[in-house]
Design a protein around this motif. Structure first.
Motif: not given
Length: 663
Positions: A395-415
């Motif tokens: 299997p492959f990961e189809e979602v992005i999980e952020i367990s604790r947002l501590e700062t801005s995230r600008f590269e949460e990319d998908f193929i």
């Protein structure tokens, strides 16, 4: 003196009552030594049989959950402390079940024996009665127990995807262990599915409240799902659970906010438009031509789940060439060289590439199916996901999980992976859709001809500008024609490669089933021949059109180069284009009508003969180009009834058919 038994000694005295007179004395004595000591049996009191076979999957039964083992027993025979040879000892071994019924009895010989127990099911037991007799007839007996037990751990199988639970109106989210199972099983029994609570006790359900959320917004936790078998063995797998307060029931703790953003692109780097990117199932951002998405004002210290979705235009980027590439991969001729292509080839989403994927994909290309049966149009993979085995990417990961947002995230990319598109021809955004493609052209031809309603018409599709060909697809728009079948020519056309969509469209998606390309084709080579039944009178060129109305008209060569496909009707061969229709009505009583088509204005003769070839009727006339007809009355023929032959002759060519006259 007997040194072997501790140096014990005894003196024996003899008194002689008669004495010979010579110089020595003789005396005969018989001493009998009797062994009346019972042998001793040495065997384990309890023998455990650990069963490891049985069911190997959720759907298997437990019929094979049994076991057997070997038990060793040893006998000793001591005489006054002296160990005697007991190699000829005779044994009797009896196995008795829990209901005191004898299962099996066997015999053996020797001072040490090995016996095999009968087969036992898990949880059962049996008693073994051992009896041994030495060479002097002394015997001994002993009992031991055999217990069959399942010591193999169950196999827990959890849902791999991140799951979500939402607080209900009462502020509590309750989850059940059975909801997270994906086929857990045991070899010998059904399994109970459990969680463990804070005290460590097993429980079927867990509950969460506002106290379990971060900043009163959400939280992601890992939970162990336990599978417990009937023998008490257990094992667990991990479940990721996200808990959300979508109804704003919990007081939020203001810890600041941050941005979450990224882009969605293909393996080739094309940005994917119209992808709905969901955040915590409560917010959504639609990607545009740039392929980017963004969410602002996200509370810090909270957890987030990013889940992209696009499920439109399933035929986008899909063609018969993709069938060729999948076929070559299956046959091992040209394996797919990236995990994303392999994911795209798994059309039916069963985590493998097989002929079933080709069947589903071909039905989509032909227009028989309007969507993928068990898959969505697009699948998405975390851009930084590392495949354990790129040749088996599931299997492959189809979602992005952020367990604790501590700062801005600008590269949460998908193929993004377009299902069914192996060669990367998908149009991922409107920028790529600009302008028309300039393609080479493959021209097919067939002779034009005039047909009458009811006629069966053969339409050979011939090469006009030959190319080597590995795949071919198109639509045929029909007007007054019904497809009856086809016969192969230089290429083999199979039933599953052709589809009739209603009465007006026939689609074809052909590729060689051995993954080969056809080379050395020449002009006028017949690829295959289609057979139709005409439902009205008319010219074939007016009734048959090769289009892209349902399946785009394309061909591919061995280099995977794409060609447009067109169909041309060759000029009428006037000597061969004369057509004679079946008379109507047939059979007839009073009169019948014979229709025929003349390619040019010319003199024609219509004759009628009986079965013996005797001329009964003849009519000669100059007929105009096009459809003509002749009315014939029964009294013009001069026979009572029977099967007759009628013939049309013109320009050195003749056509005959049968008619039946009834009186």
């Amino acid at each position: 003196t007997c040194d072997k038994v501790g140096g014990a000694s005894d003196f024996i005295y003899f008194r002689y009552t008669e004495v010979d007179n010579d110089a020595y004395y003789t005396y005969n004595q018989v001493i009998k030594i009797i062994d009346d000591t019972d042998p001793i049996i040495e065997v384990a009191d309890t023998t455990f049989v650990n069963i490891t076979n049985g069911a190997a999957g959720k759907e298997d039964d437990f019929d094979d959950c049994f076991g057997t083992t070997e038990i060793t027993a040893v006998a000793q025979d001591l005489c006054g402390g002296l160990a005697l040879d007991i190699s000829n000892a005779a044994w009797s071994i009896t196995f008795i079940d829990a209901n005191d019924a004898i299962i099996k009895t066997e015999t053996a010989f020797g001072d040490s024996i090995v016996v095999t127990t009968p087969i036992g099911q898990t949880g059962s037991s049996m008693t073994v009665v051992w009896q041994v007799t030495d060479g002097c007839g002394n015997d001994a007996s002993s009992r031991s127990t055999v217990m069959f037990r399942d010591e193999k751990l169950p196999t827990p199988i959890c849902i791999q995807e991140l799951s979500t639970a939402t607080l209900a109106a009462n502020g509590i989210a309750t989850i059940w262990a059975s909801d997270f199972d994906r086929g857990s099983f045991d070899n010998c029994s059904e399994v109970d599915l459990m969680f463990r609570d804070e005290s460590g006790s097993f429980t079927q359900a867990l509950s969460f409240t506002c106290d379990d959320l971060i900043s009163g917004v959400s939280n992601t936790v890992d939970i162990q799902l336990y599978a417990i078998d009937a023998a008490g063995n257990f094992d667990y797998c991990n479940v990721s659970l996200r808990i959300d307060d979508n109804q704003d029931l919990c007081p939020d703790v203001n810890t600041g906010s941050a941005m979450i953003a990224g882009e969605v692109r293909t393996e080739e780097g094309d940005m994917i438009e119209f992808t709905a990117v969901n955040l915590n199932e409560s917010r959504s951002s639609m990607t545009e031509e740039s392929g980017t998405y963004a969410f602002d004002q996200n509370p810090l210290m909270a957890s987030y789940l990013i889940d992209p979705l696009r499920n439109d235009l399933p035929a986008n980027g899909v063609s018969a060439l993709d069938l060729v590439l999948i076929q070559r991969h299956i046959l091992g001729l040209t394996p797919l060289d990236s995990p994303y292509k392999i994911i795209a080839a798994d059309v039916n989403n069963d985590f493998r590439i097989s002929a079933l994927d080709m069947i589903h994909l071909r039905r989509l290309i032909l227009g028989s199916d309007s969507a993928f049966i068990a898959n969505s149009s697009w699948r998405f993979v975390k851009a930084d996901f590392e495949f354990d085995d790129p040749s088996r990417p599931w299997p492959f990961e189809e979602v992005i999980e952020i367990s604790r947002l501590e700062t801005s995230r600008f590269e949460e990319d998908f193929i993004g992976v377009k299902i069914g598109d192996i060669n990367g021809s998908v149009i991922a955004n409107d920028i790529l859709n600009g302008g028309n493609r300039t393609l080479s052209r493959l021209t097919l031809s067939t002779p034009d001809q005039y047909v009458f309603a009811g006629d069966e018409v053969e339409v050979p599709l011939m090469m006009e500008n030959p190319i080597d060909i590995s795949a071919l697809q198109y639509s045929l728009d029909l007007s007054g024609l019904e497809l009856l079948g086809f016969t192969s020519g230089v290429i083999g056309l199979e039933e599953e490669q052709v589809a009739s969509l209603g009465t007006s469209i026939v689609t074809t998606a052909w590729n060689d089933l051995n993954g080969e390309s056809y080379h050395n084709l020449t002009k006028k080579d017949v690829l295959y021949t289609l057979t139709f039944r005409a439902q009205k009178n008319g010219s074939l060129s007016d009734m048959l059109k090769l289009t892209s109305s349902k399946t785009e008209a394309l061909a591919y060569n061995h280099m995977n180069k794409e060609h447009e496909v067109q169909l041309e009707f060759s000029e009428v061969n006037h000597e061969m284009a004369m057509v004679l229709a079946q008379n109507e009505p047939n059979p007839f009583v009073d009169k019948t009508v014979i229709e025929f088509f003349m390619p040019l204005s010319n003199e024609a003769t219509i004759s009628i003969y009986d079965v013996n070839g005797r001329l009964l009727y003849e009519h000669i006339e100059v007929y105009q180009k096009g459809v003509n007809e002749l009315v014939i009355y029964s009294d013009q023929i001069g026979v009572v009834s029977g099967v007759l032959h009628y013939k049309l002759e013109s320009g050195g060519r003749a056509i005959s058919k049968k008619m039946v006259l009834i009186k």
